[in-house]
Design an enzyme around this catalytic site. Structure first.
Site, mmCIF file in Angstrom:
data_model
loop_
_atom_site.group_PDB
_atom_site.id
_atom_site.type_symbol
_atom_site.label_atom_id
_atom_site.label_comp_id
_atom_site.label_asym_id
_atom_site.label_seq_id
_atom_site.Cartn_x
_atom_site.Cartn_y
_atom_site.Cartn_z
ATOM 1 N N PHE A 123 0.848 -1.190 0.000
ATOM 2 C CA PHE A 123 0.000 0.000 0.000
ATOM 3 C C PHE A 123 0.882 1.237 0.000
ATOM 4 C CE2 PHE A 123 -2.299 3.517 1.889
ATOM 5 C CZ PHE A 123 -3.502 3.477 1.200
ATOM 6 N N ASP A 208 9.225 2.743 1.571
ATOM 7 C CA ASP A 208 8.087 3.492 2.086
ATOM 8 C C ASP A 208 7.999 3.227 3.588
ATOM 9 O OD1 ASP A 208 5.584 4.264 2.981
ATOM 10 O OD2 ASP A 208 4.520 3.608 1.180
ATOM 11 N N LYS A 237 2.515 10.336 7.962
ATOM 12 C CA LYS A 237 1.688 9.943 9.114
ATOM 13 C C LYS A 237 2.073 10.689 10.394
ATOM 14 C CE LYS A 237 -0.791 5.923 7.852
ATOM 15 N NZ LYS A 237 -0.454 5.290 6.558
HETATM 16 C C1 LIG Z 1 -0.808 5.552 5.073
HETATM 17 C C2 LIG Z 1 0.218 5.100 4.116
HETATM 18 C C3 LIG Z 1 0.422 5.771 2.894
HETATM 19 C C4 LIG Z 1 -0.427 6.913 2.437
HETATM 20 O O1 LIG Z 1 -0.354 8.038 3.253
HETATM 21 P P1 LIG Z 1 -1.485 9.190 3.121
HETATM 22 O O2 LIG Z 1 -1.003 10.262 4.049
HETATM 23 O O3 LIG Z 1 -2.783 8.588 3.494
HETATM 24 O O4 LIG Z 1 -1.481 9.623 1.706
HETATM 25 C C5 LIG Z 1 1.431 5.302 2.076
HETATM 26 N N1 LIG Z 1 2.191 4.249 2.421
HETATM 27 C C6 LIG Z 1 2.037 3.593 3.586
HETATM 28 C C7 LIG Z 1 2.926 2.451 3.917
HETATM 29 C C8 LIG Z 1 1.032 3.981 4.466
HETATM 30 O O5 LIG Z 1 0.845 3.310 5.606
#
Ligand SMILES: *Cc1c(COP(=O)(O)O)cnc(C)c1O
Length: 379
Positions: A123, A208, A237
């Site tokens: 994700f 990420d 986040k």
């Molecule tokens: C939450 C998340 C995102 C997206 O972040 P947003 O601020 O909602 O755009 C991307 N990668 C990972 C691993 C996440 O947990």
């Protein structure tokens, strides 16, 4: 139709927050064990963040990023200081998905290639580029066509990765632990393998760390625990202590040829002040260490309990409890009967992603609540 139409709203109206707790208008207390999608890493309304925001908003609320500003420069410096060695070039934005969009654009620009290899169950966000790197077909189908050039490999499979990465590859984009996809830690040696494969082909390794970073797994960055430094690392986040900030940390060779990217709100003084204060709290209160020890305690309690759970996965305070089909019912009962707010990760996993300031007593509270809840919903 109201403004909330994309969310299925929960029947709890939250009006106040302090540390790991949220309160409704009547003063009823909730333990926020999902940290509001991981944002409340230092807890809600941390006094250091609140005070940094209050003074900055009065001094200068916003100025465009082409004029130097001490709040933004402070955040640049702080991020460079805590970044894995070699990732001192900082791009600031407003969210996780934007941090990944930038990472993908920078990697394409710096390599001159377009192919991006990402993982099944991964994700990376909801905008067109990050969404193209996200696995779940349900999130993507209604919005196609998305950005092209993305290829998926099974997470953790070294042979598949070796096959997918070649001279046409701009980047390999991975989470060190898949969060939303069910809390799946990378198998031993996998990130190292991805590091070597990308080095050989001159592609960028993008990690990420939007969910795994900032101390959550027991180290400031999950990649540190595995001895891997990527070319690009993304964070968001919890970074802004509740305010919207994302960051893309880049190696020199990426930053030098990153292309014409930009964003109006990049590094605004107020969010920069909030993020710098948040990073200071994480370092000064040694929250990675607290995440490691409370996480250890929580895992051993879960494993030692009589709970009808299949497995517990994860590291530090990013844990997935596999409970089977009852996960959603369990989450509802946890909230309504026990005042504990947790998150799902797919249909079968309860995801525990609390603020990094939680104590062992909070973990005990959650295990006890899970015991009675799961006994009910799986009975
Ligand atoms: C939450 C998340 C995102 C997206 O972040 P947003 O601020 O909602 O755009 C991307 N990668 C990972 C691993 C996440 O947990």
């Amino acid at each position: 139709m109201t403004g909330g139409f994309v969310y299925s709203e929960k029947p709890i109206a939250v009006e106040r927050g302090e540390g790991p707790h949220l309160y409704d208008a009547n003063g009823a207390q909730f333990l926020d064990f999902g940290a509001s999608y991981g944002v409340a890493a230092v807890g809600h309304c941390h006094p250091a963040v609140v005070s940094a925001v209050q003074s900055q908003v009065e001094e200068l609320t916003f100025v465009q990023a082409s004029y130097p500003n001490s709040a933004r420069d402070g955040l640049y410096e702080k991020l460079a200081a805590v970044a894995p060695a070699g990732l001192e070039n900082v791009w600031l934005c407003n969210s996780g998905t934007e941090a990944n969009e930038a990472a993908i654009k920078f990697a394409r620009s710096a390599t001159g290639n377009s192919k991006v290899v990402a993982a099944m169950q991964g994700f990376h966000g909801r905008t067109m580029g990050s969404l193209a790197a996200t696995w779940k077909p349900k999130y993507k189908k209604p919005f196609e066509p998305l950005a092209g050039g993305f290829e998926f490999v099974p997470y953790g499979d070294e042979d598949a990765l070796a096959e997918a990465v070649d001279d046409e590859t701009a980047a390999v984009l991975l989470e060190p632990i898949q969060g939303e996809g069910g809390v799946n830690p990378a198998p031993e040696g996998y990130l190292q393998f991805a590091r070597e494969a990308t080095e050989e082909t001159g592609s960028a390794l993008i990690l990420d760390e939007i969910q795994t970073g900032l101390g959550r797994t027991g180290a400031l960055w999950a990649c540190e625990k595995r001895g891997v430094v990527p070319d690009i690392l993304t964070s968001a986040k919890g970074l802004g202590g509740g305010l919207p900030v994302g960051a893309t940390l880049c190696a020199d060779w990426v930053a030098e040829d990153s292309g014409p990217h930009g964003s109006t709100f990049s590094g605004g003084p107020v969010v920069s002040a909030a993020a710098e204060a948040t990073l200071s709290v994480i370092v000064e209160e040694d929250l990675p260490e607290n995440a490691a020890s409370v996480g250890e305690h929580l895992q051993s309690k879960l494993r030692g309990s009589e709970l009808p759970i299949r497995t517990v996965r994860g590291e530090g305070l990013l844990l997935g409890v596999e409970v089977g089909r009852g996960a959603n019912a369990a989450l509802k009962r946890l909230a309504m009967d026990h005042g504990i707010l947790a998150l799902p990760a797919g249909r079968t996993v309860v995801r525990l992603l609390p603020p990094l300031v939680v104590e062992e007593s909070h973990a005990d509270e959650v295990v006890e609540a899970l015991e009675s809840t799961l006994a009910e919903v799986t009975a």
